[in-house]
Scaffold this motif. Structure first.
Motif, PDB file in Angstrom:
ATOM      1  N   THR A   1       0.943  -1.166  -0.065  1.00 58.94           N
ATOM      2  CA  THR A   1      -0.077  -0.156  -0.068  1.00 58.94           C
ATOM      3  C   THR A   1       0.681   1.206   0.089  1.00 58.94           C
ATOM      4  N   TYR A   2       2.114   1.202   0.907  1.00 53.94           N
ATOM      5  CA  TYR A   2       2.641   2.364   0.805  1.00 53.94           C
ATOM      6  C   TYR A   2       3.395   2.511  -0.422  1.00 53.94           C
ATOM      7  N   LEU A   3       3.761   1.602  -1.210  1.00 60.01           N
ATOM      8  CA  LEU A   3       4.387   1.775  -2.530  1.00 60.01           C
ATOM      9  C   LEU A   3       3.343   2.278  -3.644  1.00 60.01           C
ATOM     10  N   MET A   4       2.048   1.778  -3.481  1.00 59.56           N
ATOM     11  CA  MET A   4       1.064   2.140  -4.286  1.00 59.56           C
ATOM     12  C   MET A   4       0.749   3.962  -4.244  1.00 59.56           C
ATOM     13  N   ILE A   5       0.836   4.288  -2.994  1.00 66.58           N
ATOM     14  CA  ILE A   5       0.663   5.604  -2.708  1.00 66.58           C
ATOM     15  C   ILE A   5       1.908   6.592  -3.140  1.00 66.58           C
ATOM     16  N   LYS A   6       2.966   5.970  -3.191  1.00 59.68           N
ATOM     17  CA  LYS A   6       4.568   6.654  -3.698  1.00 59.68           C
ATOM     18  C   LYS A   6       4.106   6.425  -5.008  1.00 59.68           C
ATOM     19  N   ALA A   7       3.579   5.489  -5.829  1.00 60.36           N
ATOM     20  CA  ALA A   7       3.437   5.438  -7.409  1.00 60.36           C
ATOM     21  C   ALA A   7       2.361   6.535  -7.650  1.00 60.36           C
ATOM     22  N   ILE A   8       1.369   6.746  -7.175  1.00 59.94           N
ATOM     23  CA  ILE A   8       0.500   7.761  -7.449  1.00 59.94           C
ATOM     24  C   ILE A   8       0.902   8.853  -7.160  1.00 59.94           C
ATOM     25  N   SER A   9       1.812   9.385  -6.348  1.00 57.21           N
ATOM     26  CA  SER A   9       2.343  10.636  -6.394  1.00 57.21           C
ATOM     27  C   SER A   9       3.417  11.246  -7.636  1.00 57.21           C
ATOM     28  N   THR A  10       3.656  10.079  -8.404  1.00 55.69           N
ATOM     29  CA  THR A  10       4.282  10.202  -9.530  1.00 55.69           C
ATOM     30  C   THR A  10       3.585  10.474 -10.760  1.00 55.69           C
ATOM     31  N   ILE A  11       2.166  10.368 -10.854  1.00 54.71           N
ATOM     32  CA  ILE A  11       1.204  10.383 -11.906  1.00 54.71           C
ATOM     33  C   ILE A  11       0.308  11.548 -11.666  1.00 54.71           C
ATOM     34  N   ASP A  12      -0.281  11.990 -12.823  1.00 59.11           N
ATOM     35  CA  ASP A  12      -1.320  13.036 -12.668  1.00 59.11           C
ATOM     36  C   ASP A  12      -2.370  12.473 -13.126  1.00 59.11           C
ATOM     37  N   CYS A  13      -3.318  12.645 -11.655  1.00 59.51           N
ATOM     38  CA  CYS A  13      -4.643  12.124 -11.519  1.00 59.51           C
ATOM     39  C   CYS A  13      -5.673  13.380 -12.118  1.00 59.51           C
ATOM     40  N   LYS A  14      -5.322  14.517 -12.407  1.00 61.72           N
ATOM     41  CA  LYS A  14      -6.260  15.605 -12.456  1.00 61.72           C
ATOM     42  C   LYS A  14      -7.164  15.145 -13.730  1.00 61.72           C
ATOM     43  N   GLU A  15      -8.456  15.447 -13.308  1.00 65.71           N
ATOM     44  CA  GLU A  15      -9.591  15.265 -14.383  1.00 65.71           C
ATOM     45  C   GLU A  15      -9.526  13.630 -14.987  1.00 65.71           C
ATOM     46  N   LYS A  16      -8.750  12.810 -14.298  1.00 61.13           N
ATOM     47  CA  LYS A  16      -8.781  11.238 -14.915  1.00 61.13           C
ATOM     48  C   LYS A  16      -9.975  10.408 -14.425  1.00 61.13           C
ATOM     49  N   THR A  17     -10.106   9.553 -15.072  1.00 63.63           N
ATOM     50  CA  THR A  17     -10.974   8.372 -14.714  1.00 63.63           C
ATOM     51  C   THR A  17     -10.312   7.359 -14.111  1.00 63.63           C
ATOM     52  N   VAL A  18     -10.596   6.964 -12.941  1.00 60.24           N
ATOM     53  CA  VAL A  18      -9.838   6.091 -12.136  1.00 60.24           C
ATOM     54  C   VAL A  18     -10.681   4.709 -11.898  1.00 60.24           C
ATOM     55  N   LEU A  19      -9.935   3.655 -11.822  1.00 59.38           N
ATOM     56  CA  LEU A  19     -10.563   2.246 -11.426  1.00 59.38           C
ATOM     57  C   LEU A  19      -9.668   1.538 -10.074  1.00 59.38           C
TER      58      LEU A  19
END
Length: 267
Positions: A113-131
């Motif tokens: 979970t720590y790694l997933m959160i760290k990975a999310i910090s490296t991508i742009d989520c703005k105005e994106k659709t997420v599953l």
């Protein structure tokens, strides 16, 4: 367990439905809902690893009280902090998530979970659709909304997780998360980002579905994987027109970022 890597045993037990673990010197306590327990599955793992075990049925207890005694806040660098409602707010972090984990997976304490959160910090989520596939506590879906995603679909096949995620979504005042009880992606939708923090077998089973539902320029983040799982995931990723873009590692666990390959298979 002297010569056995605990993370390997935890990963194998997780695939059989075990949900909680406590490591002690030369032993491992593993917990599973009695309805999900299979003697045959456990015997296979025991035979493979050559360890001894004892089985105990635990009397009902106030599990919320138990986790409150031991739950500590988690910080993933300066990007995100995860705490319970009875902890004081974080200072100086980009995002804060409040959760009550109950029996669900995903508090930020586990390396995956720590790694997933760290990975999310490296991508742009703005105005994106997420599953968020296998949402657990809902922490990754909640983070995606806090990072600016416009619509998040969070699915899980476990009743505890759905109930827990719903509470955590409300606690964090999220309004863009659609929570569903499903074991697979049912809708004919395309997502810019797919998050899957589960285990190797389920990831391998669903990689083709992930490719089908991922936008051509989207990103797939995978964890719940041990370092030794890398080549199995890589091989199946290639068969499904993915390439591995990056890898993060922590305590023998890995998180992979996959992108769609430019050339699609004609088969």
């Amino acid at each position: 367990m002297d010569n056995l890597e605990p993370d390997i045993l935890i990963a194998q037990l997780s695939e059989c439905g075990f949900e909680g673990f406590e490591e002690e010197p030369n032993s491992l306590n593993a917990f599973i809902n009695e309805e999900k327990f299979s003697d045959a599955d456990l015997e296979k793992i025991i035979a493979t690893n050559g360890v001894a075990y004892t089985k105990t049925v635990i009397a009902p207890k106030n599990w919320n009280e138990e986790w409150e005694k031991n739950f500590e806040p988690v910080m993933i660098e300066n990007f995100c902090g995860i705490r319970a409602s009875f902890h004081p707010p974080f200072v100086g972090l980009t995002h804060e998530i409040i959760i009550t984990p109950k029996m669900s997976f995903g508090t930020g304490h586990h390396a995956s979970t720590y790694l997933m959160i760290k990975a999310i910090s490296t991508i742009d989520c703005k105005e994106k659709t997420v599953l968020d596939f296998g949402t657990g506590t809902g922490v990754l879906a909640i983070l995606a909304e806090k990072c600016g995603a416009k619509k998040i679909t969070a699915i899980d096949n476990d009743d505890w997780s759905i109930e827990n995620a719903a509470e955590n979504i409300e606690e964090n005042c999220c309004s863009k998360i659609a929570l569903q009880k499903n074991a697979a992606i049912k809708q004919a939708l395309s997502f810019d980002i797919i998050l899957a923090n589960i285990n190797k077998n389920i990831i391998l089973e669903h990689l083709s579905s992930f490719r089908q539902h991922l936008a051509d320029d989207g990103v797939l983040l995978l964890s719940g994987l041990l370092s030794t799982d890398y080549f199995d995931i890589e091989n199946e990723a290639h068969r499904n027109n993915f390439h591995i873009q990056s890898k993060l590692e922590k305590e023998n666990w890995i998180c992979l970022a996959l992108k769609a390959s430019l050339k699609r298979s004609l088969s």
